[in-house]
Design an enzyme around this catalytic site. Sequence first.
Site, PDB file in Angstrom:
ATOM      1  N   GLU A 168      -3.786   7.600  -3.879  1.00 27.08           N
ATOM      2  CA  GLU A 168      -3.762   6.308  -3.197  1.00 27.08           C
ATOM      3  C   GLU A 168      -3.479   5.222  -4.223  1.00 27.08           C
ATOM      4  O   GLU A 168      -4.167   5.135  -5.238  1.00 27.08           O
ATOM      5  CB  GLU A 168      -5.101   6.051  -2.493  1.00 27.08           C
ATOM      6  N   TYR A 176       0.850  -1.190   0.000  1.00 28.29           N
ATOM      7  CA  TYR A 176       0.000   0.000   0.000  1.00 28.29           C
ATOM      8  C   TYR A 176       0.882   1.235   0.000  1.00 28.29           C
ATOM      9  O   TYR A 176       1.877   1.289   0.723  1.00 28.29           O
ATOM     10  CB  TYR A 176      -0.885   0.007   1.247  1.00 28.29           C
TER      11      TYR A 176
END
Lengths: 288, 386
Positions: B197, B109
Site C-alpha cells: 500500500e 492512492y
Amino acid sequence: MSILVNKSTKVLVQGFTGSQATLHSEQSINYGTNIIGGVTPGKGGTEHLGKPVFNSVAESMELQPNAALIFVPAAFCKDSILEAAEQGIPLIICITEGVPTMDMLVVKNKIDQLGITLIGPNCPGIITPDEAKLGIMPGDIHKKGRIGIISRSGTLTYEAVKQTTDLGLGQSSCVGIGGDPIPGSSFIDMLALFNDDPDTDAIIMVGEIGGNAEEEAAKYISNHVNKPVISYIAGQTAPSGKRMGHAGAIIAGGKGTAEDKMKTLQSAGVHVVDNLLEIGIRTQQVLD
Amino acid sequence: MNLHEYQAKQIFADHNLPVSKNFLVTNSKEVKKAFNVIGGDKWVMKTQVHAGGRGKVGGVKLIDNIEDGIKFTNQWIGKRLISKQTDEKGQPVSVVMVEPCIEIEKELYLSAVVDRSAKAISIIASGEGGVNIEEVAETNPEKIFYEKIDLIIGPQPYQARRLSEALHLDAQQSNEFWNLFKNLVKMFVDCDMSLVEINPLIITSEGHLHCLDAKVNLDSNALFRQSNLANMRDLSQEDPQECEASNHDLSYVSLDGNIGCMVNGAGLAMGTMDTIKFYGGEPANFLDVGGAATKERVAKAFKIILNDPKVKVILVNIFGGIVRCDLIAEGIIAAVKETELVIPIVVRLEGNNSKLGSDMLQKSSLAIESDNDLENAAKKAILLAE
C-alpha cells in the site's frame, strides 16, 4: 452416484514414497480406493505398497490414471500440479498445507484454462463413502447416504460427517476445498456438482471467516441451487486482523466476518445454524 | 509477515520505485548526522512500528531544527506508540526514520493486493490519497479504480494508461506511472507479497510521482524462498505469546476471555471458541495444536495457554481422525503431570478410539473431566470458569 470420485476412479499418488503419502495411501487402499500407482522422481521402476512407482506423471499414463492425489512438500506443489495437468489428468487433489499464494495464482489460472478440476491445497481431500477415499480423513466416521458436504476446514468436516452419520443420514460425497486464499475449487464449483447429483438430497456447506467465497456461494445458491443448503460459519468470535490458523481465515479491513456471511447466506434461503452442534439435526429437520 | 516502512522502502528502491533516501536513528546522538546526510533544512521524522495511524498520535513529525529532532527522538525511542490500529499496550519504538521534506502538489492512492475472488493481483488506485481508503470505498466507490493482473500475461501498458487517465496524470507522469506500475507488479511477484500500500503516492511540486509511504505484507507461506526478507522479521513488533507458539508450529491467537482452548484443526478451533460463546462463556484463545497432538506438542500448548493469567480452565477438543484418541489421552495425561497443571481441564475426545481415550483420562486420578459430548464439555468448562 456421487461427485468427482467413485470406486472406478484410478488414482495416481504424487510424492508416493514419502511418509505422509505412505500412511494415507495405505489407509486409502484399505478403504477400497483404486490406487494404481505413484510418482517419486528417481524411484521409478520400484514398487511401493504393492503398486508401481514411476519417475514422472508422463510415464505413469500407461495405467490411465484419472485422478492425481498430491502429498509433496509445499515448495513442490506448483510443479506437481502442473505436471499432472499437462498430462490431462482431469481431477487433481492437493493435500499439502503452506503452498505460496503466488504459486496458486499461476496454477489456478492455468488449470482453469485447461478445464481441469483441482481440489485444495491445504485440504483433507474427497471421499465417497464405501467407494473411494482420496485424502486424509478418517474413513470409519463416514456412512453411505444422501447428504453432500463441502468445507474449508478438515476437522469441521469430520464434525459434520459424524453428526450426519450418527443421525443415520450419511453422505453422498464430502469435499474439503481447503483453507487457503486461492483454492483450486470454490464452494460454487462443488455446489453445482452436488445440485446435479441425483443421489444428493441436501448440501451442508461449512464456511469460515475471510474472503467472500461464502457470499459468492450465497448468490449462486439463490439463482441455481434447488436443493436445501445447510450452513455453519466458523469464527463468529474471531478478532479482526488476525490469521486464525488457515492462511485464508482472516478478517481484513472489517471484511469477511462470520456475521456478514451468515446474514448473506440466510437471505439467499440457506438454513444457517449458529451452533456447530446443530449442523446434523438441522439437516434432518430440513429434510423431514 | 509485516515489514517496517524503512524495510519496505529499501525493497522499493531495489525495484526502482521512487522513494526518498532515508537515514535511521536509534538514539538522539545520531540525529545531527542524519540531518547532515539527508541535507536540506526540513526533515520528516517517522517512528517505525508495525501499525498505521502514527501521524494522528504524533509519531510522524515535520522538523526544521536539530533540537526538535533530538526531542522527537528522545520522546519516542524506547517508548510504545499507541494508535487506533494498535492494542492498548501499543507497539515498541526502537527506530526513527529521517527523510527529506518533500513539497506535495497532490496526494494519490496506489495499492496491490491478492484478489481472492478474481484469482489475480489487483492494482487499486484513487485520486483520493492520504486518507482511509476503506472509507472512500464506502462513501465514494466511483473514485476507486481497479486493474486485475493476470499472472500468466503480466501487467500491460493499456492497464497503466487506463489508470493514468483516471488519475488525471499528464503525459510525463503517465510515463512514470507505467514504470511504477510494472515495477510494482514485478516486486509483488518476485518478493511473494500479499499486500503493498502506497498511501499517499504523491505528485511532487516538480510534477513527479513519488512514494511517500510504504506498507508491505509478505506471504508467510513463501518465506522459505525469501530468506533475505524473512531476516527482516522484527519479533519485538509481534505478540510474544504468538511468536512462542509459532516457533513450535502451533497456531495461537490470544483473546479476552478466561476459558483456554486447545483444539486440533483451525476450523474446529474457531468452532470451539464459537461454541463456548454460544453457551455463554468467553474463550481466552485460539489454539490449533495440529494433526499430530503428541505429548510434547500438548505440553507446549498447555504452557502457552497458561502464560495467560486470565485462564481459569482449559477446554481440550480433539477430533481424532488418523490420530488415535487413546494416544492423545496419553499425551494429555503426561503433559498435565509435566506442567503440574493446577487449573481444571475438561477434555472432549471424538473419533478414533475416543471411548478408550476417555476411560484413560477418567482413571488417571488427575483433575481432568472427560465428556465426549461437546455441548456438555463446553458447559462444564463455563461452569468451572465462573
